[in-house]
Design a protein around this motif. Structure first.
Motif, PDB file in Angstrom:
ATOM      1  N   GLN A 181      -0.463 -31.286 -67.881  1.00 48.50           N
ATOM      2  CA  GLN A 181       0.368 -32.486 -67.829  1.00 48.50           C
ATOM      3  C   GLN A 181      -0.327 -33.590 -67.042  1.00 48.50           C
ATOM      4  OE1 GLN A 181       4.158 -31.228 -66.261  1.00 48.50           O
ATOM      5  NE2 GLN A 181       4.938 -30.616 -68.270  1.00 48.50           N
ATOM      6  N   ALA A 182      -1.027 -33.206 -65.988  1.00 47.56           N
ATOM      7  CA  ALA A 182      -1.768 -34.196 -65.204  1.00 47.56           C
ATOM      8  C   ALA A 182      -2.844 -34.851 -66.059  1.00 47.56           C
ATOM      9  CB  ALA A 182      -2.383 -33.538 -63.970  1.00 47.56           C
ATOM     10  N   MET A 183      -3.538 -34.050 -66.857  1.00 50.72           N
ATOM     11  CA  MET A 183      -4.553 -34.607 -67.745  1.00 50.72           C
ATOM     12  C   MET A 183      -3.915 -35.516 -68.785  1.00 50.72           C
ATOM     13  SD  MET A 183      -7.573 -35.131 -68.839  1.00 50.72           S
ATOM     14  CE  MET A 183      -8.702 -33.996 -68.025  1.00 50.72           C
ATOM     15  N   THR A 184      -2.770 -35.120 -69.314  1.00 49.98           N
ATOM     16  CA  THR A 184      -2.073 -35.964 -70.291  1.00 49.98           C
ATOM     17  C   THR A 184      -1.726 -37.315 -69.684  1.00 49.98           C
ATOM     18  OG1 THR A 184      -1.135 -34.033 -71.415  1.00 49.98           O
ATOM     19  CG2 THR A 184      -0.031 -36.146 -71.761  1.00 49.98           C
ATOM     20  N   THR A 220      -2.987 -17.773 -69.776  1.00 56.88           N
ATOM     21  CA  THR A 220      -2.023 -18.277 -68.769  1.00 56.88           C
ATOM     22  C   THR A 220      -2.266 -19.765 -68.554  1.00 56.88           C
ATOM     23  OG1 THR A 220      -3.552 -17.628 -67.001  1.00 56.88           O
ATOM     24  CG2 THR A 220      -1.787 -16.065 -67.597  1.00 56.88           C
ATOM     25  N   PRO A 221      -1.841 -20.601 -69.495  1.00 60.00           N
ATOM     26  CA  PRO A 221      -2.095 -22.046 -69.361  1.00 60.00           C
ATOM     27  C   PRO A 221      -1.370 -22.642 -68.160  1.00 60.00           C
ATOM     28  CG  PRO A 221      -0.587 -21.598 -71.172  1.00 60.00           C
ATOM     29  CD  PRO A 221      -1.103 -20.274 -70.725  1.00 60.00           C
ATOM     30  N   SER A 222      -2.024 -23.585 -67.500  1.00 61.38           N
ATOM     31  CA  SER A 222      -1.422 -24.294 -66.367  1.00 61.38           C
ATOM     32  C   SER A 222      -0.748 -25.558 -66.879  1.00 61.38           C
ATOM     33  CB  SER A 222      -2.490 -24.651 -65.326  1.00 61.38           C
ATOM     34  OG  SER A 222      -1.958 -25.530 -64.356  1.00 61.38           O
ATOM     35  N   GLU A 223       0.575 -25.516 -66.989  1.00 66.83           N
ATOM     36  CA  GLU A 223       1.312 -26.668 -67.485  1.00 66.83           C
ATOM     37  C   GLU A 223       1.104 -27.877 -66.577  1.00 66.83           C
ATOM     38  OE1 GLU A 223       5.897 -27.928 -68.686  1.00 66.83           O
ATOM     39  OE2 GLU A 223       5.429 -25.875 -68.070  1.00 66.83           O
ATOM     40  N   ARG A 224       1.073 -27.625 -65.264  1.00 64.39           N
ATOM     41  CA  ARG A 224       0.913 -28.731 -64.318  1.00 64.39           C
ATOM     42  C   ARG A 224      -0.429 -29.435 -64.514  1.00 64.39           C
ATOM     43  NH1 ARG A 224      -1.767 -29.367 -59.759  1.00 64.39           N
ATOM     44  NH2 ARG A 224      -2.425 -27.195 -59.728  1.00 64.39           N
ATOM     45  N   MET A 230     -11.454 -23.048 -66.259  1.00 66.10           N
ATOM     46  CA  MET A 230     -11.593 -23.394 -64.843  1.00 66.10           C
ATOM     47  C   MET A 230     -10.232 -23.517 -64.165  1.00 66.10           C
ATOM     48  SD  MET A 230     -14.784 -23.501 -64.066  1.00 66.10           S
ATOM     49  CE  MET A 230     -14.771 -24.434 -62.545  1.00 66.10           C
ATOM     50  N   PHE A 231      -9.330 -24.314 -64.757  1.00 67.23           N
ATOM     51  CA  PHE A 231      -8.023 -24.554 -64.159  1.00 67.23           C
ATOM     52  C   PHE A 231      -6.873 -24.154 -65.083  1.00 67.23           C
ATOM     53  CE2 PHE A 231     -11.000 -27.765 -62.526  1.00 67.23           C
ATOM     54  CZ  PHE A 231     -11.008 -27.414 -61.191  1.00 67.23           C
ATOM     55  N   THR A 232      -7.190 -23.879 -66.326  1.00 64.65           N
ATOM     56  CA  THR A 232      -6.192 -23.447 -67.299  1.00 64.65           C
ATOM     57  C   THR A 232      -6.902 -22.612 -68.351  1.00 64.65           C
ATOM     58  OG1 THR A 232      -4.428 -24.200 -68.799  1.00 64.65           O
ATOM     59  CG2 THR A 232      -6.433 -25.530 -68.722  1.00 64.65           C
ATOM     60  N   ASN A 233      -6.155 -21.848 -69.119  1.00 66.33           N
ATOM     61  CA  ASN A 233      -6.774 -21.031 -70.160  1.00 66.33           C
ATOM     62  C   ASN A 233      -5.730 -20.716 -71.219  1.00 66.33           C
ATOM     63  OD1 ASN A 233      -5.443 -18.362 -69.436  1.00 66.33           O
ATOM     64  ND2 ASN A 233      -6.481 -18.851 -67.497  1.00 66.33           N
ATOM     65  N   MET A 249      -8.674 -32.493 -75.222  1.00 68.30           N
ATOM     66  CA  MET A 249      -8.956 -32.184 -73.823  1.00 68.30           C
ATOM     67  C   MET A 249      -8.233 -30.918 -73.376  1.00 68.30           C
ATOM     68  SD  MET A 249     -11.235 -34.185 -72.647  1.00 68.30           S
ATOM     69  CE  MET A 249     -11.085 -33.706 -70.928  1.00 68.30           C
ATOM     70  N   HIS A 250      -7.010 -30.713 -73.851  1.00 69.65           N
ATOM     71  CA  HIS A 250      -6.299 -29.485 -73.507  1.00 69.65           C
ATOM     72  C   HIS A 250      -7.080 -28.263 -74.022  1.00 69.65           C
ATOM     73  CE1 HIS A 250      -2.005 -31.251 -72.779  1.00 69.65           C
ATOM     74  NE2 HIS A 250      -2.939 -31.779 -72.009  1.00 69.65           N
ATOM     75  N   LYS A 251      -7.550 -28.354 -75.245  1.00 66.51           N
ATOM     76  CA  LYS A 251      -8.308 -27.232 -75.802  1.00 66.51           C
ATOM     77  C   LYS A 251      -9.604 -27.021 -75.033  1.00 66.51           C
ATOM     78  CE  LYS A 251     -10.450 -25.380 -79.955  1.00 66.51           C
ATOM     79  NZ  LYS A 251     -10.708 -25.505 -81.395  1.00 66.51           N
ATOM     80  N   ALA A 252     -10.314 -28.098 -74.724  1.00 66.40           N
ATOM     81  CA  ALA A 252     -11.582 -27.984 -74.003  1.00 66.40           C
ATOM     82  C   ALA A 252     -11.377 -27.373 -72.622  1.00 66.40           C
ATOM     83  CB  ALA A 252     -12.236 -29.361 -73.887  1.00 66.40           C
ATOM     84  N   MET A 253     -10.298 -27.788 -71.944  1.00 65.97           N
ATOM     85  CA  MET A 253     -10.038 -27.258 -70.604  1.00 65.97           C
ATOM     86  C   MET A 253      -9.671 -25.783 -70.659  1.00 65.97           C
ATOM     87  SD  MET A 253      -8.094 -30.323 -68.527  1.00 65.97           S
ATOM     88  CE  MET A 253      -6.589 -30.152 -69.477  1.00 65.97           C
ATOM     89  N   ARG A 254      -8.882 -25.416 -71.652  1.00 69.64           N
ATOM     90  CA  ARG A 254      -8.504 -24.002 -71.769  1.00 69.64           C
ATOM     91  C   ARG A 254      -9.727 -23.131 -72.055  1.00 69.64           C
ATOM     92  NH1 ARG A 254      -2.666 -23.534 -74.952  1.00 69.64           N
ATOM     93  NH2 ARG A 254      -1.460 -24.807 -73.482  1.00 69.64           N
ATOM     94  N   GLU A 255     -10.613 -23.622 -72.876  1.00 71.60           N
ATOM     95  CA  GLU A 255     -11.781 -22.830 -73.210  1.00 71.60           C
ATOM     96  C   GLU A 255     -12.786 -22.797 -72.067  1.00 71.60           C
ATOM     97  OE1 GLU A 255     -13.168 -24.167 -77.013  1.00 71.60           O
ATOM     98  OE2 GLU A 255     -11.482 -23.231 -78.063  1.00 71.60           O
ATOM     99  N   ALA A 256     -12.758 -23.814 -71.191  1.00 68.17           N
ATOM    100  CA  ALA A 256     -13.622 -23.801 -70.009  1.00 68.17           C
ATOM    101  C   ALA A 256     -13.135 -22.785 -68.978  1.00 68.17           C
ATOM    102  CB  ALA A 256     -13.678 -25.187 -69.384  1.00 68.17           C
TER     103      ALA A 256
END
Length: 659
Positions: free
Chosen positions: A424-427, A417-421, A411-414, A402-409
């Protein structure tokens, strides 16, 4: 809350030992049917034992053990989420419960006075008009005058595992470690004479007295000395507990000292020692009637057992709200209702801080991300039950995916500049959803997943047959010859257990040699989740292809029509080269073909009059590569057909070789 999340209707739930998280979870179906959108809950943080309302919070850092633990809480929240419902929590920011000695922060203040690390939490006047109350907290808890209560032995000194305490009714009052010498000095010489001057226990006893007398005073303001006191007072307790445990003489000395200080009825002077000890503490005991005149800690509505807290202090704000904001970050809370906000020092500023903090930490897991997670779980859930270690590994794999999918999307992280917050919320969300004791989600999910997985098995076998039979070169990713639910890289780069696959293949070869292909296929179809079903299909069809390469490498491709009531559920084509002919057929849209997932797409009951039309003038009989059965073609009115019920009599995919 934004207008989009304003509740349609809330339903107030009063939590206590009689109404727990489990009780609330059981009510979700009813509340949803009633038309409620949000459950509005009373405070369910740790409160005074037996509290029926929960607003006498004693420890804001944990859930109430009387109401339930993390597991039952997660089940309730998941039940709400599965019904599209929300949750609002009552927050108590202005006071804490201090009854029954259940508040660890208050107890620390009583033990250490203004030196306590918790002292800044409570609104205490350490410099009142009465000089005898300086650096002390007045406790108006006695049912009579102090002297009368003392001489009736209603206040009793106790020793418990290295620590001394005074008990009055259901209250336990800590004795400051810096005053332990007032107890241990009682008849000290008798103990030392009994032990002898060179005895190790005697040396340790005297060393302990020195440590006690050098403990920083309770009124020191230097941060280093405060830290020293906080550290060394616990060391003293541990050393005393260890000494008492190994030395019967020291243990007996402590018991005798406690007995002496507890006095003798009818002898007022026998209580002088206990009176001196209590006078040296960071609290002063008094009759409850003096509260209005002398009490020096701010209360909530003049209730002695509700101590006001200094919410205007940012450190206090952070500590009191730590768990609440963690629940917000987890996505468990949709809103907060502030209890008696008007009683705070600065209500407006407090509300701004709460709103800002909630906005900063609330996860923005959008519906697309949540949907992707559920879709991923359905598609990757193992067919066999998982043990504890496998559950943990699976959760870690889903988090990484999910972290990889979100970064590649993006939208909220990449990746840049990954969004740790956000991550972490997804985790936290994934860990809550996949918690083994989250039965509300697990039971509902598995019922759905099992049905989808069964249809997925038939679709997978159909795709496998098409890949091997269609024009082109069939390619297999490592390990996928059995049921494999690896996700994208790096998940699909994990080591493959080839030894197990080799053993399964050898076992299949032995079974086919002994029982024949028809019996083997039937046995495998009885348990479709068995890895051997896919391995048998893969190896049988690949060997079939390898033995007839001319058909598959140079042969033509001829799509075939289907007729009958289930014609939309058949996909078939022929591969031919010279005199060689193979018909390949698979089912499609299986979920509507057999609405009951436990019914395999086999036989006449499923296929009825459905047939596959072959080219005229072709062979009259075919051998089923996977079962060995003979399937006959029938001519009717110049049209040649094979019945789908015979093609799919024992197995859901077919390679039919012309005889």
């Amino acid at each position: 809350m934004t207008p989009a999340t304003v509740p349609a209707a809330t339903y107030r739930l009063q939590f206590n030992a009689s109404f727990t998280f489990e009780t609330a979870a059981d009510l979700v179906d009813y509340l949803d049917a009633l038309g409620v959108s949000h459950c509005y809950a009373s405070s369910y943080l740790a409160a005074v034992p037996g509290s029926t309302h929960g607003y006498d919070v004693t420890d804001p850092s944990r859930l109430s053990p009387e109401i339930g633990g993390e597991g039952s809480y997660a089940r309730w929240i998941q039940a709400l989420r599965s019904h599209g419902m929300g949750h609002i929590l009552d927050v108590v920011p202005n006071h804490m419960g201090i009854a029954k000695s259940a508040n660890p922060w208050w107890q620390d203040v009583l033990e250490n006075g203004p030196n306590s690390r918790q002292a800044r939490v409570f609104d205490i006047d350490w410099y009142p008009l009465k000089p005898e109350l300086r650096d002390k907290v007045l406790l108006p808890i006695l049912g009579d005058s102090y002297g009368a209560v003392l001489e009736r032995q209603e206040i009793r000194l106790e020793y418990v595992n290295g620590a001394f305490q005074a008990r009055y009714g259901d209250r336990v009052l800590p004795i400051s470690p810096g005053t332990y010498d007032l107890i241990l000095d009682t008849r000290r010489e008798a103990l030392l004479d009994a032990l002898g001057p060179d005895n190790d226990d005697a040396v340790e006893f005297l060393s302990l007295l020195t440590a006690i007398r050098h403990l920083p005073e309770r009124h020191v303001s230097d941060p280093a000395l405060r830290a020293e006191r906080a550290r060394e007072k616990e060391v003293i307790k541990r050393r005393l507990a260890a000494l008492g445990a190994r030395s019967p003489q020291v243990r007996g000395h402590i018991a005798q000292a406690v007995e002496i200080l507890n006095g003798r009825p009818g002898d007022p002077h026998s209580f002088d020692g206990l009176d001196t000890l209590l006078a040296a503490q960071s609290y002063r005991l008094a009759h409850w009637r003096v509260a209005a005149e002398e009490i020096n800690y701010r209360r909530f509505f003049d209730i002695n057992e509700l101590a006001a807290i200094r919410m205007e202090d940012e450190v206090v704000f952070d500590r009191v709200h730590a768990l609440v904001f963690d629940l917000v970050a987890r996505g468990a809370l949709d809103g907060l209702r502030i209890d008696h906000v008007h009683s705070l020092y600065d209500p407006g500023n407090y509300l701004k801080r709460v709103q800002q903090r909630a906005r900063d930490i609330r996860p923005d897991l959008c519906r697309n991300e949540e949907y992707l997670l559920y879709q991923t779980l359905v598609g990757s859930w193992p067919l066999a039950p998982m043990g504890a270690a496998a559950e943990r590994e699976y959760c870690d794999r889903i988090v990484a995916y999910m972290h990889k999918a979100m970064r590649e999307a993006k939208m909220f992280t990449n990746w840049i500049t990954p969004s740790e917050r956000h991550e972490q919320a997804m985790t936290r969300f994934i860990e809550t959803v996949l918690a083994p004791d989250n039965r509300a989600f697990r039971d509902d999910f598995l019922q759905f997943e099992r049905r989808v997985a069964r249809y997925g098995i038939y679709n997978s076998l159909a795709q496998l047959a098409l890949k091997i039979g269609a024009p082109g070169v069939p390619d297999f990713y490592q390990g996928t010859e059995i049921w494999d639910f690896s996700l994208v890289d790096p998940d699909n780069r994990r080591p493959v257990d080839y030894a197990r696959r080799g053993e399964l293949l050898q076992e299949l070869e032995t079974t086919v040699a002994l029982d024949g292909p028809a019996a083997t296929a039937a046995r495998l179809m009885a348990n479709p989740g068995d890895d051997r079903l896919k391995l048998y299909t893969t190896s049988t069809l690949l060997r079939f292809r390898r033995g007839r390469l001319a058909i598959f490498q140079r042969g033509g491709y001829d799509p075939l029509r289907s007729e009958g009531a289930r014609r939309e559920h058949v996909f078939a084509f022929a591969r031919a080269h010279g005199a060689q002919l193979v018909v390949i057929a698979v089912p499609r849209l299986v979920a509507t073909l057999v609405p009951d997932a436990d019914v395999p797409p086999l036989g006449e009951r499923v296929w009825g009059d459905t047939s596959i039309e072959l080219r005229p003038g072709g062979p009259a009989a075919y051998r089923h590569a996977l079962t060995g059965d003979c399937v006959r073609a029938r001519e009717d009115g110049g049209r040649v057909r094979v019945a789908a019920a015979e093609v799919f009599a024992q197995f859901p995919v077919a390679f039919l070789e012309a005889l």
